[in-house]
Design an enzyme around this catalytic site. Structure first.
Site, short mmCIF file in Angstrom:
data_model
loop_
_atom_site.label_atom_id
_atom_site.label_comp_id
_atom_site.label_asym_id
_atom_site.label_seq_id
_atom_site.Cartn_x
_atom_site.Cartn_y
_atom_site.Cartn_z
N GLU A 1 -6.18 16.15 8.79
CA GLU A 1 -6.38 14.96 9.63
C GLU A 1 -7.32 15.34 10.78
O GLU A 1 -7.04 16.29 11.51
CB GLU A 1 -5.04 14.48 10.18
CG GLU A 1 -5.14 13.39 11.24
CD GLU A 1 -5.94 12.18 10.79
OE1 GLU A 1 -5.71 11.69 9.65
OE2 GLU A 1 -6.82 11.74 11.56
N GLU B 1 -16.51 2.06 5.73
CA GLU B 1 -16.09 3.29 6.39
C GLU B 1 -16.63 4.50 5.61
O GLU B 1 -16.79 5.57 6.19
CB GLU B 1 -14.56 3.47 6.49
CG GLU B 1 -13.88 2.61 7.50
CD GLU B 1 -12.37 2.85 7.49
OE1 GLU B 1 -11.64 1.87 7.66
OE2 GLU B 1 -11.91 4.00 7.33
N GLU C 1 -5.84 8.20 0.89
CA GLU C 1 -5.89 6.74 0.97
C GLU C 1 -7.13 6.44 1.80
O GLU C 1 -7.07 6.41 3.02
CB GLU C 1 -4.63 6.20 1.62
CG GLU C 1 -4.47 4.69 1.43
CD GLU C 1 -5.31 3.90 2.38
OE1 GLU C 1 -6.52 3.76 2.14
OE2 GLU C 1 -4.78 3.44 3.39
N ARG D 1 0.84 -1.21 0.00
CA ARG D 1 0.00 0.00 0.00
C ARG D 1 0.87 1.25 0.00
O ARG D 1 0.73 2.14 -0.83
CB ARG D 1 -0.93 -0.03 1.21
CG ARG D 1 -1.51 1.30 1.65
CD ARG D 1 -1.90 1.25 3.13
NE ARG D 1 -2.43 2.51 3.61
CZ ARG D 1 -1.67 3.46 4.16
NH1 ARG D 1 -0.36 3.29 4.29
NH2 ARG D 1 -2.21 4.58 4.58
N1 LIG Z 1 -9.57 2.94 5.59
C1 LIG Z 1 -8.50 3.49 5.02
N2 LIG Z 1 -7.89 2.98 4.03
N3 LIG Z 1 -8.02 4.63 5.44
C2 LIG Z 1 -8.57 5.22 6.55
C3 LIG Z 1 -7.70 6.39 6.85
C4 LIG Z 1 -8.15 7.17 7.74
C5 LIG Z 1 -7.34 8.35 8.19
O1 LIG Z 1 -7.95 9.52 7.66
C6 LIG Z 1 -8.56 10.25 8.70
N4 LIG Z 1 -9.85 10.69 8.19
C7 LIG Z 1 -10.87 9.91 7.77
N5 LIG Z 1 -11.90 10.67 7.35
C8 LIG Z 1 -11.50 11.96 7.49
C9 LIG Z 1 -12.11 13.22 7.24
N6 LIG Z 1 -13.36 13.29 6.72
N7 LIG Z 1 -11.40 14.35 7.50
C10 LIG Z 1 -10.17 14.27 8.01
N8 LIG Z 1 -9.53 13.11 8.31
C11 LIG Z 1 -10.20 11.98 8.03
C12 LIG Z 1 -8.66 9.29 9.87
O2 LIG Z 1 -8.65 9.97 11.10
C13 LIG Z 1 -7.42 8.45 9.69
O3 LIG Z 1 -6.28 9.06 10.21
#
Ligand SMILES: N=C(N)NC/C=C/[C@H]1O[C@@H](n2cnc3c(N)ncnc32)[C@H](O)[C@@H]1O
Length: 413
Positions: free
Chosen positions: A148, A200, A191, A101
């Site tokens: 993040e 998710e 990602e 990945r």
């Molecule tokens: N399932 C896989 N592959 N990757 C998950 C990856 C998730 C990462 O992206 C952040 N993340 C997810 N959705 C959002 C958002 N809407 N805004 C900011 N950060 C976000 C989560 O806190 C994780 O650190």
């Protein structure tokens, strides 16, 4: 003793016991004993008598039930739990340890390094910031907005500083849907792929950020995604979870098989590792997403068709799914990078997802398995979905038989 509340006004019933306690909806009864499963000996304001157990529920359950309802309504994205989980290292370590990945994203940045010069990049859901750090390490973008939502952002800021990239990478803590950027971006990279590609539903955040922050003609990475399906054997899983009960230690435990079926085969098995020779036919891309045109409303229901031609005799235990994403080059005619999570590629932390049929079916070479797949997003729990598979097995052998089947799997609600 059990305090119970009466959730709804009971219909009049004739109790087999002379002294039936009278009560109304909302009353709180004190249960002294439960002489039978139907009638409990209870007390209400000093009066004792028998009450129908089916009209009673543990005290506070109503509030709990409401709470359950409320949280789903207040927090359909389960953000507290979701971003809480990403505030710890466990999941980030799993993702960073997934070389297939992470190297794929590194390859994307490396092979586009010249075109990334002076570009404005957004890394959506940057986690520990690895993709943003690749951009600063391997290319010269003018700025990378590393977004993040979890508390990991504070550490990500430290990592950027620790590696001397604070001039390039700006870490913004917040949900991508809510944060403000000072400018549009040329490249939106993320990602976001979950089990079965979509679990998710982080992809929704990517689409919203695309619509709001990606400039006209900008590039989104990955640029496309495909969900792939194959009919497969799953002998070891089947024997481990189902056949096991046939004769453990010389005893017949088969009465437990319905329980095993319910517990192990009702939901998909994620993190399943399928062997190439478990595949009964060539795989088929059943859902293809163009990340430039995909709309959030399209995520509610996505369906695809499949037609498999069985290549070898075997037992059709179920379907296995995985995904592939592509990263189109910034340069015209440049190489497209592919991240394929299927059985013929290096394993990833996603592995594959196995959907077990209720009953295995023996198939022969030449048989065909055709049907449809429907991914239906959960209207309440917005990160969840159900996967419905419909199939028709037709054998062209001497007995021109065909078997149809359908099964709906929750992922995970
Ligand atoms: N399932 C896989 N592959 N990757 C998950 C990856 C998730 C990462 O992206 C952040 N993340 C997810 N959705 C959002 C958002 N809407 N805004 C900011 N950060 C976000 C989560 O806190 C994780 O650190």
């Amino acid at each position: 003793m059990l305090a119970v509340s009466v959730p709804f006004s009971p219909r009049l019933t004739v109790s087999p016991f002379a002294s039936q306690l009278s009560f109304s909806s909302g009353d709180k009864l004190l249960v002294h004993t439960k002489p039978s499963s139907d009638w409990w000996w209870a007390e209400l304001q000093g009066v004792t008598g028998y009450a129908p157990a089916s009209y009673l529920q543990p005290d506070g359950a109503e509030e709990e039930e409401e709470e359950e309802e409320d949280t789903s309504l207040q927090d359909p994205w389960q953000d507290e739990e979701y971003f809480g989980s990403y505030g710890t290292l466990k999941l980030h370590l799993e993702m960073l340890s997934d070389k297939t990945r992470t190297e794929a994203y590194r390859q994307v940045i490396f092979s586009n390094s010249a075109s990334l010069r002076n570009k404005v990049v957004m890394d959506l859901g940057c986690g520990t910031g690895i993709i943003s750090l690749f951009c600063a390490q391997l290319a010269q973008p003018s700025v990378v907005y590393a977004v993040e939502a979890s508390s990991m952002a504070a550490y990500t800021r430290q990592l950027v500083k620790q590696n001397g990239y604070e001039e390039v990478v700006v870490v913004l803590q917040g949900r991508a849907e809510e944060i403000e950027l000072p400018e549009q971006v040329d490249v939106l990279v993320s990602e976001w792929m979950g089990n079965c590609l979509l679990f998710e539903f982080m992809v929704e955040s990517v689409l919203l950020a695309r619509d709001r922050w990606l400039r006209e003609g900008g590039v989104i990475w990955p640029s496309s995604a495909a969900l792939t399906l194959v009919p497969c054997q799953a002998d070891s899983y089947f024997s481990e979870k189902m056949a096991f009960w046939e004769q453990p230690y010389g005893l017949d435990f088969t009465p437990l098989q319905p329980l095993a079926h319910q517990e192990f085969f009702t939901k998909p098995k994620f993190s399943h590792l399928i062997e190439p020779n478990d595949c009964l036919s060539a795989p088929c891309d059943v859902i293809c997403l163009n990340m430039y045109t995909l709309q959030v409303k399209d995520l509610e229901e996505m369906n695809g068709q499949f037609h498999f031609c069985v290549e070898k005799p075997g037992v059709f235990h179920g379907f296995t799914a995985w995904f592939t994403v592509h990263f189109k080059s910034l340069e015209e005619g440049g190489t497209t990078v592919e991240l394929n999570t299927g059985p013929n590629s290096e394993p990833t932390h996603w592995k594959q997802t196995l959907f077990m049929l209720d009953k295995p079916v023996s198939v022969c070479a030449g048989d065909s398995i055709s049907g449809t797949i429907l991914l239906r997003r959960n209207p309440v729990w917005r990160r969840h979905m159900t996967v419905t598979l419909n199939w028709n097995i037709s054998s062209t052998g001497e007995t021109d038989s065909s078997q149809v089947g359908t099964k709906t799997f929750p992922m995970w609600r």
